[in-house]
Write a protein that holds these residues in place. Structure first.
Motif, mmCIF file in Angstrom:
data_model
loop_
_atom_site.group_PDB
_atom_site.id
_atom_site.type_symbol
_atom_site.label_atom_id
_atom_site.label_comp_id
_atom_site.label_asym_id
_atom_site.label_seq_id
_atom_site.Cartn_x
_atom_site.Cartn_y
_atom_site.Cartn_z
ATOM 1 N N VAL A 113 -1.575 2.029 -10.835
ATOM 2 C CA VAL A 113 -1.859 2.106 -9.411
ATOM 3 C C VAL A 113 -3.351 1.867 -9.239
ATOM 4 C CG1 VAL A 113 -2.034 4.644 -9.517
ATOM 5 C CG2 VAL A 113 -1.768 3.504 -7.312
ATOM 6 N N GLU B 22 -6.308 -0.902 -2.700
ATOM 7 C CA GLU B 22 -6.138 0.452 -3.211
ATOM 8 C C GLU B 22 -4.723 0.929 -2.878
ATOM 9 O OE1 GLU B 22 -8.226 4.895 -2.803
ATOM 10 O OE2 GLU B 22 -9.134 3.148 -1.823
ATOM 11 N N ARG B 23 -4.084 1.579 -3.853
ATOM 12 C CA ARG B 23 -2.732 2.121 -3.775
ATOM 13 C C ARG B 23 -1.652 1.066 -4.030
ATOM 14 N NH1 ARG B 23 -1.674 7.179 -1.669
ATOM 15 N NH2 ARG B 23 -3.525 8.427 -1.252
ATOM 16 N N TYR C 257 -8.310 2.087 -11.687
ATOM 17 C CA TYR C 257 -6.858 2.137 -11.809
ATOM 18 C C TYR C 257 -6.448 3.402 -12.553
ATOM 19 C CZ TYR C 257 -7.600 0.787 -16.685
ATOM 20 O OH TYR C 257 -8.016 0.763 -17.993
ATOM 21 N N THR D 88 -6.795 2.512 -7.831
ATOM 22 C CA THR D 88 -7.466 3.673 -7.248
ATOM 23 C C THR D 88 -8.796 3.240 -6.634
ATOM 24 O OG1 THR D 88 -8.683 4.246 -9.264
ATOM 25 C CG2 THR D 88 -6.441 5.126 -9.040
ATOM 26 N N VAL E 278 0.859 -1.185 0.000
ATOM 27 C CA VAL E 278 0.000 0.000 0.000
ATOM 28 C C VAL E 278 0.894 1.233 0.000
ATOM 29 C CG1 VAL E 278 -1.812 1.254 1.200
ATOM 30 C CG2 VAL E 278 -1.799 -1.253 1.225
ATOM 31 N N LYS E 279 0.906 1.947 -1.117
ATOM 32 C CA LYS E 279 1.826 3.069 -1.290
ATOM 33 C C LYS E 279 1.240 4.357 -0.709
ATOM 34 C CE LYS E 279 4.643 0.456 -3.711
ATOM 35 N NZ LYS E 279 3.904 -0.830 -3.711
ATOM 36 N N SER E 280 2.081 5.118 -0.068
ATOM 37 C CA SER E 280 1.695 6.440 0.448
ATOM 38 C C SER E 280 1.748 7.461 -0.685
ATOM 39 C CB SER E 280 2.662 6.863 1.555
ATOM 40 O OG SER E 280 3.962 7.081 1.008
ATOM 41 N N ASP E 281 1.252 8.665 -0.402
ATOM 42 C CA ASP E 281 1.371 9.744 -1.385
ATOM 43 C C ASP E 281 2.830 10.005 -1.728
ATOM 44 O OD1 ASP E 281 -1.371 10.062 -1.431
ATOM 45 O OD2 ASP E 281 -1.387 11.790 -0.069
ATOM 46 N N LEU F 158 4.052 7.249 -4.041
ATOM 47 C CA LEU F 158 3.498 7.393 -5.385
ATOM 48 C C LEU F 158 4.177 8.530 -6.139
ATOM 49 C CD1 LEU F 158 -0.303 6.772 -4.752
ATOM 50 C CD2 LEU F 158 1.326 5.242 -5.898
#
Length: 382
Positions: free
Chosen positions: A357, A332-333, A363, A359, A149-152, A155
């Motif tokens: 990614v 998500e992410r 995506y 969403t 799960v990627k953070s802002d 990303l």
């Protein structure tokens, strides 16, 4: 430039450690040991945001208290401490003396080791010697899940990687010409990626006709008119890998090469069409493979001809595989590439795929490069 402001650093560091410690609590872990051999440093980077180069490293995360980093390479210790996420550092030797001292002080009842499956026997024995009554379990999945799960902030790094992917592919197309050795083509791309700030690049290539069954490292083979040249190039920017998969023809594409592209493009579209939060890697792979089955090419979806139908991206270049039978949920992410790369008798091995990614509503494709069968030289509109 990467945002290494105090505010951005603090927020990202706190988010990661909160996520990891929450997962530790769920699993009843008093201590997490994140191991990183020389070829798998993603967990060290995740917890320290430092680029290490030693043959082995560890980050010890207690349930309460400050983490400690260890490395076999003394120079790594200064790099980690200077980065500031983990300020206590110690040399990692084969006997693990500094590690065992710290473990004895903590006296944990349950220890999780990420990449325990790769831990050298000497270090495994050092852990059990230090805390003989503790239960020691694998925590590989814990950190795999946390990193998925990627953070802002993450990303943003991956969007930088996406721009460099596109530039690398453009250089690939620009220099294609008959008589060029494969290794010269790759060298041109590598130079462009490094010029743009890539730390590293993983790249495979293959050139020729319908006899091509897969990709390898570049060879001295000279490109010929009519060759389809296939590649996946994967630059690493600030620790984060991203990949683009494309094929190009030296000159004009044949009817068979166009039919092959149409098949693979339909498979990519099918894989993308099912992407949403909660989908599994298995379901994405099935959607891609069903296109091949529909046209009578199902036998080319198996292990004899192909490996995976895509894979996760992040601090490791080849994360969770997009393959039938892998029921890992893609939240998500999550970031991964959809690529139905395989051999068929239509025009040989074909390479095509886009990173996305996940969403809230589906995506987002992370690269802007057209998904077409490139030809060289390309015609310029009047």
């Amino acid at each position: 430039m990467t945002d290494h402001s105090d505010q951005a650093d603090s927020a990202e560091q706190e988010l990661r450690y909160a996520r990891v410690r929450a997962a530790m609590a769920e699993r009843g872990l008093d201590v997490l040991l994140a191991y990183g051999p020389g070829w798998r440093r993603e967990n060290i980077r995740y917890l320290s945001d430092a680029r290490v180069a030693g043959s082995a490293a560890l980050v010890l995360v207690p349930a309460v208290g400050e983490p400690v980093a260890f490395s076999t390479r003394p120079a790594d210790l200064g790099v980690i401490a200077a980065r500031g996420w983990v300020t206590e550092v110690a040399r990692l030797d084969l006997g693990g003396a500094a590690l065992t001292d710290r473990l004895r002080d903590l006296a944990p009842s349950r220890v999780g080791i990420a990449l325990r499956e790769l831990l050298p026997q000497a270090l495994a024995e050092a852990v059990t010697t230090a805390v003989p009554s503790a239960e020691v379990v694998s925590a590989t999945g814990l950190l795999d899940d946390a990193r998925m799960v990627k953070s802002d902030w993450e990303l943003a790094q991956m969007r930088r990687s996406a721009a460099v992917c596109a530039a690398g592919w453009q250089k690939f197309v620009d220099v294609l010409e008959p008589g060029l050795p494969e290794y010269r083509l790759v060298a041109e791309v590598e130079a462009e990626l490094k010029r743009l700030g890539a730390e590293d690049n993983f790249m495979l290539i293959a050139s020729g006709g319908d006899e091509v069954t897969g990709m390898t490292a570049p060879t001295s083979r000279l490109l010929e008119e009519g060759d389809m040249v296939r590649t996946e190039l994967t630059p690493q920017m600030n620790g984060y890998w991203l990949q683009i998969c494309r094929s190009a023809v030296v000159g004009k594409a044949s009817d068979a090469q166009r039919r092959s592209f149409d098949l693979f493009n339909e498979a990519v579209e099918a894989g993308l069409s099912v992407v949403r939060p909660g989908i599994t890697a298995h379901e994405v792979a099935v959607a891609e493979n069903d296109v091949f089955r529909k046209y009578g090419y199902g036998e080319y979806c198996g292990a004899t001809y192909t490996r995976v139908r895509g894979h996760g991206h992040g601090l490791h270049l080849d994360e969770t595989p997009i393959i039938e039978g892998n029921h890992t949920v893609l939240p998500e992410r999550a970031v991964f590439i959809v690529h139905p790369n395989t051999f068929t008798p239509i025009a040989g091995y074909h390479v095509l795929g886009d990173p996305v990614v996940v969403t809230a509503t589906g995506y987002e494709v992370l690269i802007e490069t057209e998904r077409i069968l490139f030809e060289t030289p390309r015609e310029v509109a009047a």
